[in-house]
Design a protein around this motif. Structure first.
Motif, short mmCIF file in Angstrom:
data_model
loop_
_atom_site.label_atom_id
_atom_site.label_comp_id
_atom_site.label_asym_id
_atom_site.label_seq_id
_atom_site.Cartn_x
_atom_site.Cartn_y
_atom_site.Cartn_z
N VAL A 189 0.68 -1.21 -0.22
CA VAL A 189 0.09 -0.08 -0.04
C VAL A 189 0.82 1.21 0.15
O VAL A 189 1.76 1.54 0.81
CB VAL A 189 -1.07 -0.17 1.18
CG1 VAL A 189 -1.63 1.44 1.49
CG2 VAL A 189 -1.92 -1.18 0.97
N ILE A 190 0.64 2.04 -0.87
CA ILE A 190 1.18 3.49 -0.97
C ILE A 190 0.12 4.45 -0.42
O ILE A 190 -0.94 4.61 -1.19
CB ILE A 190 1.84 3.86 -2.39
CG1 ILE A 190 2.53 2.77 -3.08
CG2 ILE A 190 2.33 5.29 -2.40
CD1 ILE A 190 2.57 3.20 -4.38
N ALA A 191 0.47 5.07 0.77
CA ALA A 191 -0.95 5.70 1.19
C ALA A 191 -0.53 7.18 1.24
O ALA A 191 0.67 7.60 1.43
CB ALA A 191 -0.91 5.02 2.73
N GLU A 192 -1.39 8.02 0.72
CA GLU A 192 -1.18 9.40 0.47
C GLU A 192 -1.63 10.38 1.44
O GLU A 192 -2.73 10.55 2.00
CB GLU A 192 -2.04 9.45 -0.92
CG GLU A 192 -1.65 10.80 -1.56
CD GLU A 192 -2.05 10.56 -3.12
OE1 GLU A 192 -1.21 10.34 -3.88
OE2 GLU A 192 -3.29 11.08 -3.37
N VAL A 193 -0.80 11.25 1.41
CA VAL A 193 -0.95 12.59 2.31
C VAL A 193 -1.57 13.78 1.27
O VAL A 193 -0.95 14.21 0.41
CB VAL A 193 0.24 13.19 2.81
CG1 VAL A 193 0.11 14.30 3.65
CG2 VAL A 193 0.94 12.04 3.88
N LYS A 194 -3.07 13.91 1.73
CA LYS A 194 -3.76 14.74 0.46
C LYS A 194 -4.89 15.35 1.36
O LYS A 194 -5.73 14.92 2.06
CB LYS A 194 -4.32 13.70 -0.37
CG LYS A 194 -5.28 14.31 -1.57
CD LYS A 194 -5.65 13.07 -2.25
CE LYS A 194 -6.50 13.18 -3.72
NZ LYS A 194 -6.98 11.99 -4.43
N ARG A 195 -4.80 16.84 0.97
CA ARG A 195 -5.58 17.49 1.70
C ARG A 195 -7.09 18.06 0.78
O ARG A 195 -7.96 18.27 1.20
CB ARG A 195 -5.04 19.04 2.01
CG ARG A 195 -3.95 18.93 3.13
CD ARG A 195 -3.38 20.25 3.62
NE ARG A 195 -2.57 20.31 4.74
CZ ARG A 195 -1.29 20.11 4.42
NH1 ARG A 195 -0.69 20.10 3.26
NH2 ARG A 195 -0.44 19.97 5.44
N LEU A 244 -2.25 2.50 -4.86
CA LEU A 244 -2.16 3.76 -4.14
C LEU A 244 -3.42 4.41 -3.65
O LEU A 244 -4.37 4.35 -4.48
CB LEU A 244 -1.54 4.66 -5.06
CG LEU A 244 -1.10 6.22 -4.57
CD1 LEU A 244 0.08 6.74 -5.56
CD2 LEU A 244 -2.30 7.13 -4.53
N ILE A 245 -3.46 4.76 -2.40
CA ILE A 245 -4.81 4.96 -1.95
C ILE A 245 -4.72 6.24 -1.01
O ILE A 245 -3.95 6.65 -0.36
CB ILE A 245 -5.30 4.01 -0.72
CG1 ILE A 245 -5.28 2.60 -1.26
CG2 ILE A 245 -6.64 4.15 -0.08
CD1 ILE A 245 -5.51 1.41 -0.26
N GLY A 267 -9.65 5.52 -6.21
CA GLY A 267 -10.84 5.02 -6.10
C GLY A 267 -11.12 3.97 -5.32
O GLY A 267 -12.51 3.46 -5.01
N TYR A 268 -10.18 3.42 -4.51
CA TYR A 268 -10.06 2.20 -3.65
C TYR A 268 -10.46 2.70 -2.34
O TYR A 268 -10.00 3.40 -1.74
CB TYR A 268 -8.95 1.16 -3.63
CG TYR A 268 -8.69 0.84 -5.01
CD1 TYR A 268 -9.27 -0.06 -5.66
CD2 TYR A 268 -7.60 1.59 -5.89
CE1 TYR A 268 -8.88 -0.56 -6.89
CE2 TYR A 268 -7.48 0.76 -7.32
CZ TYR A 268 -7.66 -0.19 -7.57
OH TYR A 268 -8.00 -0.67 -8.93
#
Length: 260
Positions: A52-58, A238-239, A220-221
């Protein structure tokens, strides 16, 4: 080595052109030399199972405001929950990211970091390395025939590259350019619509062509069942939004990957 962005349609074209304006206007920071070699993004994705590539996203153009988050805190939460890499948005206008977010995440965790941005100028590759990233995102729909040149620039800088495609034609261009990590985005960045059938379809196509590199499903996951369908077919997923908007991103990721 600047791509022709007038040919890039829709929202993606608007973001890419604005990004180039900022780079050309000097809207970037001066960075010192990188400290040491970053952890390998490719090795993290190649580990057994679905990484899993987890994303920091605002925020994002498709969803608006997502979360007013602290990049370091969220990166640590992802690391505790079992993420193998962290993606950090650094595009400031459409995604409310910053270089400071990447630096904060680098100081907080030892995981490989992907600088998630819209690369439209070679200087952005050098910036990513100086900020402590392990990899850059290269979007074939943006870079077109220059994809191979940007791949070489990334390798020269000591970075891996996640080469992003949206359909079979772009995937073939990526393979011709020498991509070793191929990301298939379920989101059409011209219309912002998501189709979870896109990544499996394009993956089958590139495997049939003989691609033996790393495959990443993107966008989209939200459910454990969706990730289970990727296992054995993809190396990583990538989530972003579904994790970042949760008040407890660590618990959200644990639910998704089924960890205790």
């Amino acid at each position: 080595m600047v791509p022709d962005l007038n040919r890039v349609p829709g929202v993606l074209g608007r973001i890419a052109r604005r990004r180039l304006e900022r780079v050309a206007a000097g809207g970037r920071r001066t960075h010192g030399p990188p400290a040491g070699r970053p952890p390998s993004f490719a090795e993290a994705l190649a580990a057994p199972g679905l990484s899993v590539i987890a994303e920091v996203k605002r925020k994002s153009p498709s969803e608006g405001a997502i979360a007013d988050l602290d990049a370091a805190e969220v990166a640590r939460a992802y690391a505790r929950a079992g993420a193998r890499a962290v993606s950090v948005l650094t595009e400031p206008e459409f995604f409310a990211g910053s270089d400071a977010d990447l630096e904060a995440a680098r100081a907080a965790v030892e995981l490989p970091l992907l600088r998630k941005d819209f690369v439209v100028h070679p200087v952005q590759v050098d910036e990513a390395r100086a900020l402590g990233a392990s990899a850059v995102l290269l979007i074939v729909a943006v870079l077109g025939p220059l994809t191979g040149a940007y791949l070489e620039a990334a390798r020269t800088a000591g970075l891996d590259a996640l080469v992003e495609v949206h359909d079979e034609r772009e995937a073939e261009l990526a393979l011709e350019a020498g991509a070793e990590i191929l990301g298939v985005n379920n989101r059409d960045l011209t219309t912002l619509r998501v189709d979870l059938g896109t990544a499996p379809r394009v993956a089958r196509h590139v495997r049939a062509l003989g691609f033996d590199g790393l495959l990443v499903a993107e966008s989209g996951y939200r459910a454990r069942e969706e990730l289970a369908a990727l296992e054995g077919r993809f190396d990583a997923v990538l989530i972003g939004s579904s994790l970042a908007r949760d008040p407890d991103p660590e618990a959200a990721l644990r639910r998704l990957i089924g960890s205790a």
